[in-house]
Write a protein that holds these residues in place. Structure first.
Motif, PDB file in Angstrom:
ATOM      1  N   PRO A  60      -4.507 -17.268   7.092  1.00 37.88           N
ATOM      2  CA  PRO A  60      -3.867 -17.159   8.210  1.00 37.88           C
ATOM      3  C   PRO A  60      -2.375 -16.726   7.661  1.00 37.88           C
ATOM      4  O   PRO A  60      -1.553 -15.940   8.407  1.00 37.88           O
ATOM      5  CB  PRO A  60      -3.899 -18.554   9.010  1.00 37.88           C
ATOM      6  N   THR A  61      -2.102 -17.113   6.671  1.00 39.63           N
ATOM      7  CA  THR A  61      -0.635 -16.829   6.127  1.00 39.63           C
ATOM      8  C   THR A  61      -0.722 -16.742   4.730  1.00 39.63           C
ATOM      9  O   THR A  61      -1.394 -17.391   3.859  1.00 39.63           O
ATOM     10  CB  THR A  61       0.427 -18.330   6.075  1.00 39.63           C
ATOM     11  N   ASP A  62      -0.452 -15.432   4.464  1.00 40.81           N
ATOM     12  CA  ASP A  62      -0.538 -14.641   3.119  1.00 40.81           C
ATOM     13  C   ASP A  62       0.261 -13.610   2.675  1.00 40.81           C
ATOM     14  O   ASP A  62       0.638 -12.938   3.710  1.00 40.81           O
ATOM     15  CB  ASP A  62      -2.255 -14.551   2.856  1.00 40.81           C
ATOM     16  N   VAL A  63       0.502 -13.332   1.368  1.00 36.43           N
ATOM     17  CA  VAL A  63       1.109 -11.726   1.226  1.00 36.43           C
ATOM     18  C   VAL A  63       0.032 -11.002   0.543  1.00 36.43           C
ATOM     19  O   VAL A  63      -0.986 -11.451  -0.013  1.00 36.43           O
ATOM     20  CB  VAL A  63       2.268 -12.249   0.148  1.00 36.43           C
ATOM     21  N   LEU A  64       0.007  -9.913   0.821  1.00 36.97           N
ATOM     22  CA  LEU A  64      -1.106  -8.697   0.310  1.00 36.97           C
ATOM     23  C   LEU A  64      -0.576  -8.474  -1.068  1.00 36.97           C
ATOM     24  O   LEU A  64       0.495  -7.809  -1.007  1.00 36.97           O
ATOM     25  CB  LEU A  64      -1.096  -7.646   1.110  1.00 36.97           C
ATOM     26  N   ARG A  65      -1.056  -8.858  -1.969  1.00 34.11           N
ATOM     27  CA  ARG A  65      -0.728  -8.711  -3.438  1.00 34.11           C
ATOM     28  C   ARG A  65      -1.113  -7.585  -4.280  1.00 34.11           C
ATOM     29  O   ARG A  65      -0.588  -7.117  -5.157  1.00 34.11           O
ATOM     30  CB  ARG A  65      -0.900 -10.209  -4.224  1.00 34.11           C
ATOM     31  N   THR A  66      -2.497  -7.209  -3.806  1.00 35.95           N
ATOM     32  CA  THR A  66      -3.171  -6.220  -4.612  1.00 35.95           C
ATOM     33  C   THR A  66      -3.761  -5.272  -3.716  1.00 35.95           C
ATOM     34  O   THR A  66      -4.231  -5.682  -2.691  1.00 35.95           O
ATOM     35  CB  THR A  66      -4.018  -6.693  -5.652  1.00 35.95           C
ATOM     36  N   SER A  67      -4.216  -4.010  -4.117  1.00 31.51           N
ATOM     37  CA  SER A  67      -5.386  -3.324  -3.463  1.00 31.51           C
ATOM     38  C   SER A  67      -6.447  -3.989  -3.392  1.00 31.51           C
ATOM     39  O   SER A  67      -7.210  -3.702  -2.268  1.00 31.51           O
ATOM     40  CB  SER A  67      -5.195  -2.012  -4.210  1.00 31.51           C
ATOM     41  N   ALA A  68      -6.931  -4.655  -4.224  1.00 34.95           N
ATOM     42  CA  ALA A  68      -8.390  -5.457  -4.106  1.00 34.95           C
ATOM     43  C   ALA A  68      -8.350  -6.177  -2.914  1.00 34.95           C
ATOM     44  O   ALA A  68      -9.338  -6.173  -2.349  1.00 34.95           O
ATOM     45  CB  ALA A  68      -8.726  -6.119  -5.366  1.00 34.95           C
ATOM     46  N   GLN A  69      -7.373  -6.746  -2.203  1.00 32.24           N
ATOM     47  CA  GLN A  69      -7.216  -7.700  -1.322  1.00 32.24           C
ATOM     48  C   GLN A  69      -7.569  -6.876  -0.232  1.00 32.24           C
ATOM     49  O   GLN A  69      -8.292  -7.433   0.771  1.00 32.24           O
ATOM     50  CB  GLN A  69      -5.974  -8.451  -1.291  1.00 32.24           C
ATOM     51  N   TRP A  70      -7.040  -5.702   0.065  1.00 31.13           N
ATOM     52  CA  TRP A  70      -7.053  -5.049   1.406  1.00 31.13           C
ATOM     53  C   TRP A  70      -8.418  -4.216   1.151  1.00 31.13           C
ATOM     54  O   TRP A  70      -9.466  -4.098   2.352  1.00 31.13           O
ATOM     55  CB  TRP A  70      -6.015  -3.945   1.476  1.00 31.13           C
ATOM     56  N   GLN A  71      -9.042  -4.129   0.128  1.00 28.10           N
ATOM     57  CA  GLN A  71     -10.223  -3.371   0.092  1.00 28.10           C
ATOM     58  C   GLN A  71     -11.613  -4.568   0.415  1.00 28.10           C
ATOM     59  O   GLN A  71     -12.396  -4.218   1.044  1.00 28.10           O
ATOM     60  CB  GLN A  71     -10.682  -2.946  -1.478  1.00 28.10           C
TER      61      GLN A  71
END
Length: 285
Positions: A60-71
């Protein structure tokens, strides 16, 4: 001769226009196709009694840190049979917001929830996805507002109408959840937005906000888009936003995220900027 102190200021750098009439027509076509798919898919799944697990990839609370996360978020959305946002990193914050609404606001039964998407676009994924999870059966229970909307438009039971995120005209404590995806960076008065969100949320209701972020924001001075200056939030901006939310009785869900990120996995082609997203979820005390 004109001296340096009298030299005219450089003209602001304006992002490329959104595309004019042709792009507007394309967006309307994409919107209608999206909602037609949602309506057909929802009815087919209802006949087959299909159940869909809530998303779990994005906290629920986070930072998008890498492309792998949005993938990973994109892949989970596909597994859940949720129509993807064409700007693929945007599936990351949308999935986190939908997961938060279903898991945090749905204790009394998710299908009975009243949810507003603040600063909504009719082609963005949050409300279509919630509709596929069974929300929106009661008239008016799924609502999208935006200052730029004209006459109210209905899409598969979801109402999209003109509205100000800082003055919604909704009754107090009338909402179970508010989502606000990539909106507050476009000149929204933040304290007024938080105060209004706290007013219309019931105790225990949730507010999910995403915005453009960078631990070392690039210089955006003179860059404009959508009628206003481009803003990318930095760590101090986020800490101030969390503090202002707390003053309105909106408590951050989870710990304040570490605000460093290994990559800048978001690229805004129109401005040439690279940065990332942050998702913050609050619970109304």
């Amino acid at each position: 001769m004109t001296g340096p102190e009298n030299s005219p200021s450089p003209a602001p750098q304006v992002a490329a226009p959104p595309g004019g009439r042709l792009l507007a027509v394309a967006k309307i076509a994409a919107e209608r196709l999206l909602w037609a798919r949602v309506a057909v898919q929802r009815r087919a799944e209802a006949r087959k009694a299909v159940t869909r697990q809530p998303p779990t990839t994005v906290p629920p609370t986070d930072v998008l840190r890498t492309s792998a996360q949005w993938q990973a978020a994109r892949d989970e959305a596909r597994r859940l049979r949720l129509p993807l946002h064409r700007d693929l990193p945007k599936n990351w914050d949308a999935l986190g917001a939908v997961g938060a609404v279903l898991s945090l606001a749905g204790a009394g039964g998710a299908q009975a929830l009243n949810v507003m998407d603040a600063g909504s676009a009719r082609y963005s994924p949050v409300l279509p996805w919630l509709r596929l999870y069974g929300l929106g059966s009661a008239p008016g229970s799924l609502l999208g507002i935006n200052l730029e909307f004209g006459a109210t438009v209905h899409r598969d039971g979801v109402a999209f109408r003109q509205g100000d995120v800082t003055a919604t005209d909704l009754p107090p404590a009338s909402l179970d959840a508010i989502t606000c995806m990539s909106v507050i960076e476009h000149g929204v008065p933040l304290k007024a937005f938080l105060a209004e969100s706290a007013r219309v949320l019931r105790p225990g209701g949730v507010l999910c906000v995403s915005t453009d972020f960078d631990h070392d924001p690039p210089d955006t001075q003179g860059i404009t888009a959508y009628g206003g200056p481009v803003r990318i939030f930095g760590p101090d901006d986020i800490r101030a936003f969390i503090a202002d939310a707390g003053a309105e009785g909106l408590e951050l869900v989870g710990d304040e995220p570490g605000l460093q990120h290994a990559e800048r996995p978001v690229h805004w082609k129109r401005t040439g900027l690279d940065y990332t997203f942050i998702l913050l979820t609050f619970r109304r005390i």
